[in-house]
Design a protein around this motif. Sequence first.
Motif, PDB file in Angstrom:
ATOM      1  N   ALA A   1       2.013  11.263 -10.444  1.00 39.06           N
ATOM      2  CA  ALA A   1       1.266  12.519 -10.540  1.00 39.06           C
ATOM      3  C   ALA A   1       2.206  13.706 -10.709  1.00 39.06           C
ATOM      4  CB  ALA A   1       0.399  12.706  -9.292  1.00 39.06           C
ATOM      5  N   VAL A   2       3.330  13.682  -9.991  1.00 35.53           N
ATOM      6  CA  VAL A   2       4.300  14.772 -10.110  1.00 35.53           C
ATOM      7  C   VAL A   2       4.889  14.811 -11.507  1.00 35.53           C
ATOM      8  CG1 VAL A   2       6.567  15.576  -9.332  1.00 35.53           C
ATOM      9  CG2 VAL A   2       4.861  14.853  -7.654  1.00 35.53           C
TER      10      VAL A   2
ATOM     11  N   LEU B   1       8.217   4.845 -15.386  1.00 33.94           N
ATOM     12  CA  LEU B   1       7.775   4.434 -14.050  1.00 33.94           C
ATOM     13  C   LEU B   1       6.633   3.433 -14.149  1.00 33.94           C
ATOM     14  CD1 LEU B   1       7.871   4.747 -10.978  1.00 33.94           C
ATOM     15  CD2 LEU B   1       6.321   6.709 -11.196  1.00 33.94           C
ATOM     16  N   VAL B   2       5.687   3.708 -15.040  1.00 31.34           N
ATOM     17  CA  VAL B   2       4.569   2.778 -15.233  1.00 31.34           C
ATOM     18  C   VAL B   2       5.085   1.427 -15.709  1.00 31.34           C
ATOM     19  CG1 VAL B   2       2.526   2.314 -16.630  1.00 31.34           C
ATOM     20  CG2 VAL B   2       2.872   4.588 -15.654  1.00 31.34           C
TER      21      VAL B   2
ATOM     22  N   ALA C   1       0.839  -1.214   0.000  1.00 32.98           N
ATOM     23  CA  ALA C   1       0.000   0.000   0.000  1.00 32.98           C
ATOM     24  C   ALA C   1       0.868   1.255   0.000  1.00 32.98           C
ATOM     25  CB  ALA C   1      -0.919  -0.006   1.214  1.00 32.98           C
ATOM     26  N   VAL C   2       1.959   1.249   0.828  1.00 38.97           N
ATOM     27  CA  VAL C   2       2.857   2.400   0.864  1.00 38.97           C
ATOM     28  C   VAL C   2       3.530   2.601  -0.485  1.00 38.97           C
ATOM     29  CG1 VAL C   2       4.988   3.304   1.879  1.00 38.97           C
ATOM     30  CG2 VAL C   2       3.252   2.254   3.351  1.00 38.97           C
ATOM     31  N   SER C   3       3.969   1.488  -1.086  1.00 32.54           N
ATOM     32  CA  SER C   3       4.613   1.572  -2.402  1.00 32.54           C
ATOM     33  C   SER C   3       3.650   2.126  -3.448  1.00 32.54           C
ATOM     34  CB  SER C   3       5.114   0.196  -2.840  1.00 32.54           C
ATOM     35  OG  SER C   3       6.095  -0.284  -1.942  1.00 32.54           O
ATOM     36  N   ALA C   4       2.399   1.687  -3.365  1.00 38.19           N
ATOM     37  CA  ALA C   4       1.402   2.159  -4.327  1.00 38.19           C
ATOM     38  C   ALA C   4       1.167   3.661  -4.187  1.00 38.19           C
ATOM     39  CB  ALA C   4       0.096   1.393  -4.139  1.00 38.19           C
ATOM     40  N   VAL C   5       1.067   4.136  -2.934  1.00 35.25           N
ATOM     41  CA  VAL C   5       0.859   5.567  -2.694  1.00 35.25           C
ATOM     42  C   VAL C   5       2.039   6.382  -3.214  1.00 35.25           C
ATOM     43  CG1 VAL C   5       0.656   7.333  -0.906  1.00 35.25           C
ATOM     44  CG2 VAL C   5      -0.702   5.235  -0.742  1.00 35.25           C
ATOM     45  N   LEU C   6       3.259   5.919  -2.892  1.00 36.66           N
ATOM     46  CA  LEU C   6       4.457   6.636  -3.342  1.00 36.66           C
ATOM     47  C   LEU C   6       4.563   6.641  -4.867  1.00 36.66           C
ATOM     48  CD1 LEU C   6       7.091   5.391  -0.724  1.00 36.66           C
ATOM     49  CD2 LEU C   6       5.951   7.621  -0.819  1.00 36.66           C
TER      50      LEU C   6
END
Length: 253
Positions: free
Chosen positions: A25-26, A237-238, A14-19
């Motif tokens: 987004a940036v 990144l994707v 979950a943390v990796s997904a948020v980051l």
Amino acid sequence: MTEERSGMSHLRLAVSAVLTLGALAVLIGLGTWQLQRLWWKEDLIARVEARVTAPPEALPPAAAWPTLTSDGIEFRRVAFEATYLHDREVHVYIALTQPRGPIGGQGYFVVTPARLADGRIVFVNRGFVPLDRKDPATRAEGQVAGERTIVGLMRPPEPSSWITPAPDIARNVWFTRDPKEMAEASALDPATVAPFTVDAEAGEAPGGLPQGGETVLSFPNSHLSYVITWYGLALALVAVVGSVLLRRRKAPR
């Protein structure tokens, strides 16, 4: 223990997904911003090109001077009749690295007040002189007398910043062109002075000095490369995240 490890694994995921989503987004935001800057820069270049090649128009009437905006006057080509006040010329330091004329390097723009028929004043950047020709006596041929037809490009005042040196009024050496400040230093009534300057075109001065037509029209446009860079990083990144998730899915449980 198995449930604890599973919980920790889900938390890390979950943390990796948020980051990852935050970084994505940036990157997309930066790419979109540069795309907008690209459109703005291309519009600016097209607008300037149209203005500097247009037939000269009359100066804005004095009644309209208080309402002029920088975007509205920048690089507009004008023609008018005026008489130079050579005894009050101002010298603005510049390092002319890409001159259009034969002379460049360190020197000064000679900015001279020109009196209109109604008594109002327009400061005219007559062009460039090298350091050793700052003294008007060394270029007397160019100190033309009487009413002249002046053709050039309108420029808004140049704001100074915290890194801009203050003018050395005693030596008549300036670093920006602000009509109001130049008027006060030249003992002219600022109320009669136009809130813009005019860059004279080449060939205005007999003898070649000041060397006119040296308006800097350089607009570096690297925004497309920045667009490609930021969007490319977002795509990379994707791809990386997709590859990781695919390996996790294929891994034995």
